[in-house]
Design a protein around this motif. Structure first.
Motif, mmCIF file in Angstrom:
data_model
loop_
_atom_site.group_PDB
_atom_site.id
_atom_site.type_symbol
_atom_site.label_atom_id
_atom_site.label_comp_id
_atom_site.label_asym_id
_atom_site.label_seq_id
_atom_site.Cartn_x
_atom_site.Cartn_y
_atom_site.Cartn_z
ATOM 1 N N LEU A 42 0.904 -1.283 0.007
ATOM 2 C CA LEU A 42 0.020 -0.228 -0.114
ATOM 3 C C LEU A 42 0.898 1.242 -0.005
ATOM 4 N N LYS A 43 2.345 1.412 0.808
ATOM 5 C CA LYS A 43 3.004 2.295 0.554
ATOM 6 C C LYS A 43 3.670 3.123 -0.564
ATOM 7 N N ARG A 44 4.295 1.395 -0.737
ATOM 8 C CA ARG A 44 5.034 1.748 -2.423
ATOM 9 C C ARG A 44 4.136 2.017 -3.431
ATOM 10 N N ASN A 45 3.409 1.304 -3.304
ATOM 11 C CA ASN A 45 2.254 1.330 -5.631
ATOM 12 C C ASN A 45 0.889 1.543 -4.694
ATOM 13 N N GLY A 46 0.689 2.215 -3.245
ATOM 14 C CA GLY A 46 -0.973 3.838 -3.778
ATOM 15 C C GLY A 46 -0.468 4.514 -4.562
ATOM 16 N N ALA A 47 -1.365 5.042 -4.469
ATOM 17 C CA ALA A 47 -1.726 6.465 -5.025
ATOM 18 C C ALA A 47 -0.534 7.371 -4.735
ATOM 19 N N PRO A 48 -0.250 8.247 -5.579
ATOM 20 C CA PRO A 48 1.485 8.658 -4.958
ATOM 21 C C PRO A 48 1.221 10.034 -4.342
ATOM 22 N N ILE A 49 -0.403 10.533 -4.651
ATOM 23 C CA ILE A 49 -1.185 11.696 -3.645
ATOM 24 C C ILE A 49 -2.212 10.767 -2.471
ATOM 25 N N TYR A 50 -1.937 10.425 -1.429
ATOM 26 C CA TYR A 50 -2.694 9.342 -1.009
ATOM 27 C C TYR A 50 -4.915 10.199 -1.010
ATOM 28 N N THR A 51 -5.140 9.703 -1.101
ATOM 29 C CA THR A 51 -6.838 9.907 -1.874
ATOM 30 C C THR A 51 -7.286 8.621 -0.840
ATOM 31 N N GLY A 52 -6.467 7.998 -0.617
ATOM 32 C CA GLY A 52 -7.864 7.097 0.733
ATOM 33 C C GLY A 52 -8.061 5.725 -0.277
ATOM 34 N N TYR A 53 -7.455 5.681 -0.958
ATOM 35 C CA TYR A 53 -8.625 4.317 -1.659
ATOM 36 C C TYR A 53 -6.957 3.711 -2.301
ATOM 37 N N LEU A 55 -5.625 1.255 -5.707
ATOM 38 C CA LEU A 55 -6.036 1.590 -7.500
ATOM 39 C C LEU A 55 -4.554 0.409 -7.696
ATOM 40 N N PRO A 56 -5.757 -1.077 -7.752
ATOM 41 C CA PRO A 56 -5.034 -2.110 -7.981
ATOM 42 C C PRO A 56 -4.642 -2.312 -9.450
ATOM 43 N N HIS A 57 -5.018 -2.004 -10.706
ATOM 44 C CA HIS A 57 -4.029 -2.351 -11.791
ATOM 45 C C HIS A 57 -2.821 -1.465 -11.711
ATOM 46 N N LYS A 58 -4.006 0.013 -11.327
ATOM 47 C CA LYS A 58 -2.329 0.980 -11.128
ATOM 48 C C LYS A 58 -1.216 0.452 -10.375
ATOM 49 N N ALA A 59 -1.107 0.151 -9.542
ATOM 50 C CA ALA A 59 -0.520 0.202 -8.210
ATOM 51 C C ALA A 59 0.629 -1.254 -9.305
ATOM 52 N N HIS A 60 -0.351 -2.211 -10.117
ATOM 53 C CA HIS A 60 0.251 -3.263 -9.990
ATOM 54 C C HIS A 60 1.434 -2.841 -11.461
ATOM 55 N N GLU A 61 1.226 -1.868 -12.611
ATOM 56 C CA GLU A 61 1.833 -1.108 -13.207
ATOM 57 C C GLU A 61 2.936 -0.640 -12.361
ATOM 58 N N ARG A 62 3.130 -0.110 -11.860
ATOM 59 C CA ARG A 62 3.385 1.128 -10.827
ATOM 60 C C ARG A 62 5.068 -0.618 -10.227
ATOM 61 N N ALA A 63 4.840 -1.568 -9.796
ATOM 62 C CA ALA A 63 5.508 -2.154 -9.270
ATOM 63 C C ALA A 63 6.238 -2.578 -10.624
ATOM 64 N N VAL A 64 5.109 -3.192 -11.108
ATOM 65 C CA VAL A 64 6.095 -3.559 -12.758
ATOM 66 C C VAL A 64 7.055 -2.789 -12.918
ATOM 67 N N ASN A 65 6.841 -1.277 -13.323
ATOM 68 C CA ASN A 65 7.547 -0.091 -14.070
ATOM 69 C C ASN A 65 8.606 0.011 -12.782
ATOM 70 N N ARG A 66 9.004 -0.282 -11.409
ATOM 71 C CA ARG A 66 10.149 -0.746 -11.093
ATOM 72 C C ARG A 66 11.059 -1.504 -10.983
ATOM 73 N N ASN A 67 10.122 -2.478 -11.360
ATOM 74 C CA ASN A 67 11.217 -3.791 -11.321
ATOM 75 C C ASN A 67 12.003 -4.431 -12.741
ATOM 76 N N SER A 68 10.960 -3.333 -13.380
ATOM 77 C CA SER A 68 12.183 -3.713 -14.922
ATOM 78 C C SER A 68 13.337 -2.984 -15.302
#
Length: 68
Positions: A42-53, A55-68
């Motif tokens: 939630l901390k690493r891949n959550g919304a860049p600006i805390y929104t209270g929710y 977004l799993p698909h955006k989180a997955h995209e951020r994680a994949v980009n970070r590990n590339s």
């Protein structure tokens, strides 16, 4: 012990259970994951600006980009 990244399906499950107001400990038990793993997710891949929710698909995209 080996570490495995959360899958896209696991991120979907995390998002649904969080939106239902479930605790991280409850979610971790349901997903057979450590609560710390979910907290870091939630901390690493959550919304860049805390929104209270979460977004799993955006989180997955951020994680994949970070590990590339």
């Amino acid at each position: 012990m080996t570490y495995t990244h959360l899958s896209s399906d696991e991120r979907d499950t995390l998002a649904v259970l969080r939106s239902e107001g479930r605790t991280l400990r409850f979610i971790a038990k349901q997903m057979n994951r450590d609560p710390g793993t979910l907290s870091r997710e939630l901390k690493r891949n959550g919304a860049p600006i805390y929104t209270g929710y979460y977004l799993p698909h955006k989180a997955h995209e951020r994680a994949v980009n970070r590990n590339s």
